[in-house]
Scaffold this motif. Structure first.
Motif, mmCIF file in Angstrom:
data_model
loop_
_atom_site.group_PDB
_atom_site.id
_atom_site.type_symbol
_atom_site.label_atom_id
_atom_site.label_comp_id
_atom_site.label_asym_id
_atom_site.label_seq_id
_atom_site.Cartn_x
_atom_site.Cartn_y
_atom_site.Cartn_z
ATOM 1 N N UNK A 80 6.836 -38.067 105.556
ATOM 2 C CA UNK A 80 7.404 -38.801 106.683
ATOM 3 C C UNK A 80 8.075 -40.087 106.254
ATOM 4 N N UNK A 81 7.653 -41.209 106.856
ATOM 5 C CA UNK A 81 8.281 -42.504 106.625
ATOM 6 C C UNK A 81 8.113 -43.004 105.202
ATOM 7 N N UNK A 82 7.150 -42.457 104.478
ATOM 8 C CA UNK A 82 6.987 -42.854 103.088
ATOM 9 C C UNK A 82 5.536 -42.952 102.679
ATOM 10 N N UNK A 83 5.239 -42.497 101.473
ATOM 11 C CA UNK A 83 3.870 -42.466 100.983
ATOM 12 C C UNK A 83 3.894 -42.428 99.455
ATOM 13 N N UNK A 84 2.829 -42.896 98.850
ATOM 14 C CA UNK A 84 2.609 -42.734 97.416
ATOM 15 C C UNK A 84 1.459 -41.750 97.218
ATOM 16 N N UNK A 85 1.556 -40.892 96.198
ATOM 17 C CA UNK A 85 0.425 -39.996 95.938
ATOM 18 C C UNK A 85 0.361 -39.628 94.470
ATOM 19 N N UNK A 86 -0.781 -39.051 94.109
ATOM 20 C CA UNK A 86 -1.050 -38.630 92.742
ATOM 21 C C UNK A 86 -1.770 -37.289 92.802
ATOM 22 N N UNK B 210 10.629 -49.822 96.200
ATOM 23 C CA UNK B 210 10.544 -50.924 95.242
ATOM 24 C C UNK B 210 9.955 -52.192 95.869
ATOM 25 N N UNK B 211 10.096 -52.343 97.190
ATOM 26 C CA UNK B 211 9.548 -53.526 97.864
ATOM 27 C C UNK B 211 8.141 -53.293 98.390
ATOM 28 N N UNK B 212 7.571 -52.131 98.140
ATOM 29 C CA UNK B 212 6.192 -51.849 98.547
ATOM 30 C C UNK B 212 6.011 -51.363 99.958
ATOM 31 N N UNK B 213 7.109 -51.003 100.654
ATOM 32 C CA UNK B 213 6.984 -50.586 102.049
ATOM 33 C C UNK B 213 6.448 -49.174 102.222
ATOM 34 N N UNK B 214 6.333 -48.425 101.143
ATOM 35 C CA UNK B 214 5.763 -47.091 101.235
ATOM 36 C C UNK B 214 4.283 -47.049 100.891
ATOM 37 N N UNK B 215 3.691 -48.198 100.760
ATOM 38 C CA UNK B 215 2.272 -48.259 100.473
ATOM 39 C C UNK B 215 2.004 -48.805 99.087
ATOM 40 N N UNK C 264 4.704 -40.958 110.972
ATOM 41 C CA UNK C 264 3.647 -41.485 110.101
ATOM 42 C C UNK C 264 3.163 -40.410 109.126
ATOM 43 N N UNK C 265 2.851 -40.770 107.896
ATOM 44 C CA UNK C 265 2.320 -39.793 106.941
ATOM 45 C C UNK C 265 1.013 -39.174 107.454
ATOM 46 N N UNK C 266 0.764 -37.927 107.070
ATOM 47 C CA UNK C 266 -0.499 -37.276 107.410
ATOM 48 C C UNK C 266 -0.856 -36.289 106.311
ATOM 49 N N UNK C 267 -2.125 -35.896 106.289
ATOM 50 C CA UNK C 267 -2.645 -35.002 105.260
ATOM 51 C C UNK C 267 -3.461 -33.903 105.927
ATOM 52 N N UNK C 268 -3.198 -32.654 105.562
ATOM 53 C CA UNK C 268 -3.985 -31.518 106.043
ATOM 54 C C UNK C 268 -4.678 -30.864 104.848
#
Length: 307
Positions: free
Chosen positions: A120-126, A299-304, A157-161
């Motif tokens: 969605x709007x943006x997220x970081x993951x590993x 780069x400005x941290x708005x994705x978490x 908004x980001x979500x996880x299933x």
């Protein structure tokens, strides 16, 4: 493979037989996935390489990860990275993968489970193999599919299933020669567990040698068949297909797959979004301006932030 199965397929609900009037979709193209590497260096097959965005819509990208039997110390994953504008769907056939994201989602997927992350709007993951698997090594085989989001949903908004193996809906062909696992979408009123913004079907089918699978398919959906292993034919004209190949099908009422050797296939399709696609790296947007904004926001941290 397959991770989810049953000892007696005849105990499962049945995919209804197609009617004589039903039109089998014919093959428009067959492509062979090239190999490459992803993340920290794990091998992949680029399933959608060489296929037009129009034929794939609403999908963007799909990798078959492995199949590989790692030695001790060899398993690899991906470091922290961002996404925006689409959904990542990771289906594990064999092995174990841990996921964590900046929105608090995450978990462990293995042997038939699926993680469905809406960026969605943006997220970081590993995504990483657990420490125990890194020490011991072992089998690793999975699929990562990218499902596009329409412009109206790009900034949800980001979500996880967390879809466990037992959540998958199981069906069989009328004669029991094929088992179908519905991850998302529905077949003849039988729905899978995945909740989607974009209407899609995402299935994994096992077809015994000599058996035929006929799946009723929404006429407004596109249709793709990707072979994980085995060989057979696809489409009303019986076009040959084997492991690592993707068939793009044309118009019609049902998808037909015949196995000459035991066949494992993914069958997927959806309602095309029909919007411009601007894709670069981990972001799938509608315009170049939105892509530039995505990089600036990351780069400005708005994705978490990394937890």
């Amino acid at each position: 493979m397959p991770a989810v199965t049953v000892s007696d397929p005849l105990t499962l609900p049945t995919v209804p037989a197609v009617t004589p009037e039903s039109r089998a979709r014919r093959v428009r193209s067959v492509t062979t996935a090239p190999t490459g590497f992803e993340g920290e260096g794990f091998p992949v097959k680029r399933a959608f390489a060489g296929v037009s965005a129009e034929d794939l819509d609403p999908f963007v990208h799909m990798d078959e990860m492995g199949e590989i039997d790692y030695g001790p110390g060899e398993p690899k994953g991906t470091p922290w990275h961002p996404h925006r504008g689409f959904e990542t769907v990771t289906y594990m056939l064999d092995g174990v993968m841990e996921h964590q994201d900046s929105a608090g989602g995450g978990g462990v997927i293995s042997n038939g489970a699926t993680q469905w992350m809406t960026a969605g709007a943006g997220i970081l993951h590993i995504e990483q193999p657990p420490e125990g698997l890194v020490r011991s090594g072992g089998l690793f085989h999975g699929i990562q599919l990218w499902v596009n989001l329409p412009a109206a949903d790009k900034f949800v908004p980001p979500r996880y299933q967390d879809l466990q193996a037992d959540d998958v809906t199981l069906l069989r062909s009328p004669d029991g020669g094929a088992v179908v696992r519905i991850i998302a979408g529905s077949i003849a009123g039988h729905a899978g567990p995945g909740s989607t913004y974009t209407p899609i079907n995402y299935l994994h089918a096992s077809v015994a040698a000599g058996a035929r699978l006929e799946l009723p398919w929404p006429t407004e959906y596109n249709a793709l068949v990707y072979v994980l292993s085995g060989s057979g034919t696809v489409g009303g004209e019986g076009h040959p297909i084997h492991d690592g190949q993707l068939a793009v099908l044309g118009a019609g009422d049902h998808v037909q797959v015949d196995a000459t050797r035991p066949l494992e296939v993914l069958v997927l399709g959806g309602q095309p979004i029909g919007e411009p696609v601007a894709w670069y790296g981990p972001f799938v947007m509608n315009t170049q301006a939105e892509l530039r904004q995505a990089f600036e926001d990351f780069q400005s941290g708005k994705m978490g932030r990394i937890p």
